[in-house]
Design an enzyme around this catalytic site. Structure first.
Site, mmCIF file in Angstrom:
data_model
loop_
_atom_site.group_PDB
_atom_site.id
_atom_site.type_symbol
_atom_site.label_atom_id
_atom_site.label_comp_id
_atom_site.label_asym_id
_atom_site.label_seq_id
_atom_site.Cartn_x
_atom_site.Cartn_y
_atom_site.Cartn_z
ATOM 1 N N ASP A 1 0.827 -1.208 0.000
ATOM 2 C CA ASP A 1 0.000 0.000 0.000
ATOM 3 C C ASP A 1 0.865 1.263 0.000
ATOM 4 O OD1 ASP A 1 -2.013 -1.937 0.439
ATOM 5 O OD2 ASP A 1 -1.811 -1.701 2.614
ATOM 6 N N GLU B 1 -11.292 -0.815 -3.630
ATOM 7 C CA GLU B 1 -10.575 -0.212 -2.507
ATOM 8 C C GLU B 1 -9.349 0.521 -3.036
ATOM 9 O OE1 GLU B 1 -9.481 -3.582 -0.089
ATOM 10 O OE2 GLU B 1 -7.688 -4.020 -1.280
#
Length: 490
Positions: free
Chosen positions: A60, A237
């Site tokens: 991420d 997401e």
């Protein structure tokens, strides 16, 4: 005295013939002549550093735009137990920059579970870090939080205040917040499991009342209805926003976090009401996916930054192998942070290409007699193609690597088929073919790159009288022929 090709110096055009010694017709640069002059970095030459992976074991990934001469990096750590920040004056320098722990989760209670997907944002001259956290008694009871620092350097733990929850109308699972400013307003985008929707997470947007809070009613702008978004889990997401060419572009990630993880694309006109779900368009196909040839698996949860020269940079994570270690891909630590250049089509669309494998700088070759075209391969035959949205970026990307014909030569490696190299066959066809042992292949698949006005001539190592030529959309070989035998690199 020893000699070597100074590829980066030649590409920059910083060395004229006065700085080059010709040895057997090959331009060479003496070590002694250049020892006092540092070679330019990859970022200076190509716009984007070529370190891959950039940061190990950080999923991420988020890299800020340059702020007071510094880049700052954060990302999820494999233990999911803390927030980290590192900084460098260059993107490449983030690889081995010291890392500061700015916050650790409590041992029990609220926020004592998984800590996911931090992002750093500079808002009104203060730093904010947005992240998601579960509770110790339920690590997946994920909610969204923000912290504020009053100091100029976000690496200093002393500047950070206590986390505050960013609430939404629903108390369900929510994560992966990002924020962006546009037309005088600040927006908040996140992923959430809305109770009435039978998917894992959808994407929502709202205007912000402050860096801590949204205002008004959130709008759902994307939900996982497409087959590629529902592999393993039905997920949207990890949104990231970049505003270019009259549009607001939003990438997102979908499906399970193994090799099936992939990136999608939404966009809205820059003048549109971003809180109106009808303003957003959605690509029916993913824009960035696993690539078996480059051995990059599950690319996703990206962010965007800009290189030192202003080039747009895609930041993302991926694994170097298919599958995952252990019983759950979330606990495989080997999602690494990576960067590569983000391209734009003539029509203003972002071009992601393929997640590139390990290696040096990546270039596209454009004949100077038709600058809106690029050398590309199709069915392993090379030609020159018009730059359109339908032209696959990966088919036009190459690397110059040490030549098979020895010192002073270079071979041209395909980026999306890295086991193949540009080769001129005995019949004169220009292809990308796998490596073959022997002098014949070495001569056919090696070149001498010679500086020319606004570009380079590519001389065939096995026959110094022949050069790569552009001929009305075809790529051929022959004697020098003006601009048809000169290629610009970008």
């Amino acid at each position: 005295m020893s000699f070597e090709i100074s590829r980066r110096a030649l590409l920059r055009g910083g060395l004229g013939l006065g700085g080059v010694t010709l040895l057997g017709g090959v331009p060479l640069v003496a070590h002694s002549a250049t020892a006092a002059t540092p070679l330019p970095t990859d970022a200076e030459v190509y716009g984007v550093p070529t370190t891959n992976p950039l940061v190990l074991n950080r999923a991420d990934p988020f890299i800020t735009v340059p702020t007071d001469g510094m880049y700052y990096f954060t990302g999820s750590v494999p233990e999911y137990d803390r927030l980290v920040v590192r900084g460098s004056s260059t993107i490449a320098g983030l690889s081995d920059a010291p890392e500061s722990v700015i916050w650790r989760r409590p041992t029990t209670g609220t926020m004592g579970g998984h800590i996911w997907a931090p992002e750093l944002h500079r808002i009104d001259r203060r730093w904010y870090i947005y992240f998601a956290a579960g509770d110790s008694n339920n690590v997946f009871a994920i909610k969204m939080y923000a912290m504020e620092s009053t100091l100029a350097d976000p690496r200093d733990p002393a500047g950070w205040g206590a986390p505050r929850e960013v609430t939404t109308p629903w108390g369900s699972f929510k994560l992966d917040a990002t924020t962006f400013a546009h037309r005088g307003k600040r927006y908040y985008v996140w992923a959430q499991a809305e109770p009435e929707i039978s998917v894992n997470t959808s994407l929502y947007i709202a205007e912000m009342a402050s860096p801590w809070a949204i205002k008004g009613e959130p709008r759902r702008i994307s939900t996982p209805t497409l087959a590629w978004e529902r592999q393993g889990f039905a997920v949207n997401e990890g949104a990231a926003v970049i505003i270019r060419n009259g549009r607001v572009w939003m990438t997102y990630s979908a499906s399970a976090t193994d090799h099936r993880y992939a990136m999608g694309l939404l966009w809205a006109d820059e003048d549109a009401d971003l809180l109106d779900e009808m303003s957003w368009n959605k690509s029916p196909n993913p824009v960035f996916v696993t690539n078996e040839q480059t051995k990059q698996y599950g690319p996703g949860h990206n962010s965007f930054t800009v290189a030192e020269d202003g080039t747009d940079v895609l930041v993302y994570h991926a694994r170097d192998y298919t599958g995952y270690i252990g019983s759950d891909p979330l606990y495989d630590p080997n999602r690494h942070a990576r960067v590569q250049k983000l391209y734009w089509s003539r029509d203003g669309m972002p071009l992601f290409g393929v997640p590139v494998g390990k290696g040096g700088p990546i270039v596209r070759l454009s004949p100077t007699d038709d600058k809106h075209t690029f050398v590309r391969h199709f069915a392993f035959v090379l030609s020159v193609a018009e730059d359109t949205d339908d032209l696959p970026l990966g088919d036009t990307q190459f690397r110059f690597v040490p030549g098979f014909a020895g010192a002073g030569t270079e071979s041209i490696q395909s980026v999306n088929y890295p086991d193949r190299y540009v080769r001129v066959t005995a019949t004169g066809q220009v292809r990308i073919d796998p490596f073959e042992a022997g002098a014949a292949y070495a001569g056919q698949a090696s070149f001498r790159r010679i500086p020319a006005k606004k570009g380079y001539q590519l001389q065939l190592a096995g026959d110094g009288s022949k050069y790569l030529l552009h001929d009305k959309g075809a790529l051929t070989v022959g004697a020098l022929a003006g601009n048809r035998s000169i290629f610009e690199l970008s």
